[in-house]
Scaffold this active site. Structure first.
Site, PDB file in Angstrom:
ATOM      1  N   GLU A 164      67.310  56.648  53.433  1.00 48.46           N
ATOM      2  CA  GLU A 164      67.351  56.458  54.778  1.00 48.46           C
ATOM      3  C   GLU A 164      66.354  57.194  55.484  1.00 48.46           C
ATOM      4  OE1 GLU A 164      71.694  55.918  53.300  1.00 48.46           O
ATOM      5  OE2 GLU A 164      69.982  57.100  52.620  1.00 48.46           O
ATOM      6  N   ALA A 177      69.520  53.352  14.874  1.00 45.76           N
ATOM      7  CA  ALA A 177      68.293  52.473  14.299  1.00 45.76           C
ATOM      8  C   ALA A 177      68.453  52.140  12.931  1.00 45.76           C
ATOM      9  CB  ALA A 177      67.177  53.257  14.612  1.00 45.76           C
ATOM     10  N   ALA A 213      69.068  55.434   6.157  1.00 45.33           N
ATOM     11  CA  ALA A 213      68.054  56.265   5.287  1.00 45.33           C
ATOM     12  C   ALA A 213      68.434  55.638   3.990  1.00 45.33           C
ATOM     13  CB  ALA A 213      68.613  57.593   5.622  1.00 45.33           C
ATOM     14  N   ALA A 268      68.755  56.577  -0.117  1.00 44.09           N
ATOM     15  CA  ALA A 268      69.898  57.392  -0.728  1.00 44.09           C
ATOM     16  C   ALA A 268      69.425  58.674  -0.890  1.00 44.09           C
ATOM     17  CB  ALA A 268      69.968  56.695  -2.240  1.00 44.09           C
ATOM     18  N   TRP A 287      59.475  56.671   8.929  1.00 40.51           N
ATOM     19  CA  TRP A 287      59.948  56.015  10.407  1.00 40.51           C
ATOM     20  C   TRP A 287      60.455  54.472   9.846  1.00 40.51           C
ATOM     21  CZ3 TRP A 287      60.935  58.952  14.175  1.00 40.51           C
ATOM     22  CH2 TRP A 287      60.153  60.084  14.276  1.00 40.51           C
ATOM     23  N   GLU A 343      71.584  60.612  20.467  1.00 39.80           N
ATOM     24  CA  GLU A 343      70.908  60.290  19.044  1.00 39.80           C
ATOM     25  C   GLU A 343      71.422  61.102  18.120  1.00 39.80           C
ATOM     26  OE1 GLU A 343      66.806  60.279  19.487  1.00 39.80           O
ATOM     27  OE2 GLU A 343      66.865  59.557  21.515  1.00 39.80           O
ATOM     28  N   LEU A 398      78.850  61.323  14.016  1.00 37.87           N
ATOM     29  CA  LEU A 398      79.086  61.206  15.538  1.00 37.87           C
ATOM     30  C   LEU A 398      79.185  59.909  16.132  1.00 37.87           C
ATOM     31  CD1 LEU A 398      79.366  62.624  18.088  1.00 37.87           C
ATOM     32  CD2 LEU A 398      77.109  62.956  18.432  1.00 37.87           C
ATOM     33  N   SER A 418      82.759  58.759  15.415  1.00 35.79           N
ATOM     34  CA  SER A 418      83.747  59.453  16.198  1.00 35.79           C
ATOM     35  C   SER A 418      83.557  59.138  17.854  1.00 35.79           C
ATOM     36  CB  SER A 418      83.423  61.246  16.210  1.00 35.79           C
ATOM     37  OG  SER A 418      83.635  61.602  15.026  1.00 35.79           O
TER      38      SER A 418
END
Length: 374
Positions: free
Chosen positions: A57, A159, A167, A169, A175, A299, A304, A307
């Site tokens: 404003e 991802a 990932a 083993a 990436w 990330e 985590l 959880s």
């Protein structure tokens, strides 16, 4: 019920577009836009840039000058009524002698919560509320949640390959996704107040978890100056105090931005739940109360993520799927959930699906589970 004209919709739509200009700079303050209109012509406009600086404003009234007399002010959020680091915007509108104020929504901040509207009406200004309210709410889900519930808005980023592996083993994971997806992640980071991860992720990946200007999408680099973007706070869960002996070697501590550690030797002393783990709900409340963090970008790995989902603390899941197959001997997204029937599964509502480079990005919300289904 208020009756809004086509001009009202046009002006408020313009104010919402202005508010979006602050999405990378205003946190923990809300994104707010303001348009001053008189006789069908825009005479002033502005948006909130960052906390501690003038509100939308103020910018719009400065732009309008004396042309604000008898004008209508369109604001995406109720003008504030209290003295903080800046004077009340309701008071500024009164002094500018506007005739009418249209608010998209009432401010969820208990310090305001209708008081700005009341102040304007007591001064004889016509006030109408609710124009494009859903659009205005969509500007600030994190601010609204912090004010209403006292917890941050949590986006969990994951991802994986198309078959759900994060990932191989042997642990190799860089990436999985494309450079375009990683640029998209940088944009999400830049919008957040804080980035949450674990000491394991930080140490295993030597992650900096900061916003890297050169990796941001080109449209952001062309719109903002490097100095305008802030670094989100990095919040690291460190139950076992693993970070204390690694500060010199880790990128986390050698890149710009504040770091908060959640550990008995750190910045936030964690509460421990009955499973011997950090109580995430209590930690999130502490982040709100002590550090005013309302938007948390997460990330981390499967532990985590699991959880957070089981505690129903995830507001949005941002999942990037790469067109790769890694096999069932890889590492899964969320680990074992211990489910025994389909009634126990975590159901999602897909909000958005789009291609980012060669990858697919899915944005989903987690549906609330009935107690009997748990």
């Amino acid at each position: 019920m208020f009756h809004f004209s086509d001009l009202d919709f046009q002006m408020m739509s313009r104010a919402i577009l202005l508010a979006k200009k602050g999405i990378y700079t205003t946190a923990p303050n809300p994104n707010v836009g303001c348009v001053i209109e008189r006789d069908g012509i825009v005479v002033g406009e502005g948006f909130h840039h960052r906390a501690g600086e003038p509100h939308a404003e103020v910018h719009a009234l400065r732009d309008a000058g004396e042309r604000s007399i008898g004008a209508t002010a369109y604001v995406t959020l109720e003008p504030c009524s209290h003295y903080g680091r800046t004077p009340p915007c309701a008071e500024g509108l009164i002094k500018a002698k506007v005739a009418r104020v249209v608010c998209a929504m009432q401010d969820p901040n208990p310090k305001v919560a209708g008081r700005g509207i009341a102040m304007l009406r007591e001064a004889g200004i016509e006030v109408e509320v609710g124009l494009l309210e859903a659009d205005a709410q969509a500007l600030n889900p994190a601010f609204i949640k912090r004010m209403q519930i006292g917890r941050p808005y949590v986006q969990l980023k994951m991802a994986a390959s198309l078959d759900g592996q994060t990932a191989l083993a042997n642990g190799a994971s860089q990436w999985i996704t494309s450079p375009q997806s990683r640029q998209n992640v940088q944009a999400y980071r830049a919008k957040s107040c804080a980035i949450l991860s674990t000491s394991k992720t930080v140490i295993d990946d030597n992650a900096s978890l900061n916003v890297r200007w050169d990796d941001l999408p080109q449209d952001i680099q062309s719109t903002y100056d490097h100095s305008q973007l802030r670094q989100p706070v990095r919040v690291i869960l460190d139950r076992q105090n693993h970070l204390t002996s690694n500060t010199e070697q880790l990128k986390l501590f050698n890149t710009p931005g504040k770091v908060l550690t959640v550990s008995d030797q750190g910045d936030i002393e964690p509460e421990i739940n009955i499973d011997g783990q950090i109580d995430l709900n209590a930690t999130f409340k502490a982040l709100v109360e002590s550090h005013h963090i309302n938007h948390l970008w997460v990330e981390a790995g499967a532990t985590l993520a699991k959880s957070l989902i089981e505690a129903e603390l995830v507001d949005e899941l941002i999942l990037y799927l790469a067109p790769k197959l890694m096999g069932s001997d890889g590492r899964g997204l969320f680990g074992a959930l211990g489910l025994e029937s389909m009634n126990e599964t975590h159901e999602l509502t897909i909000q958005d699906v789009r291609q980012i480079g060669p990858d697919i990005r899915i944005v989903a919300t987690l549906n609330k589970r009935n107690k009997k289904d748990k």
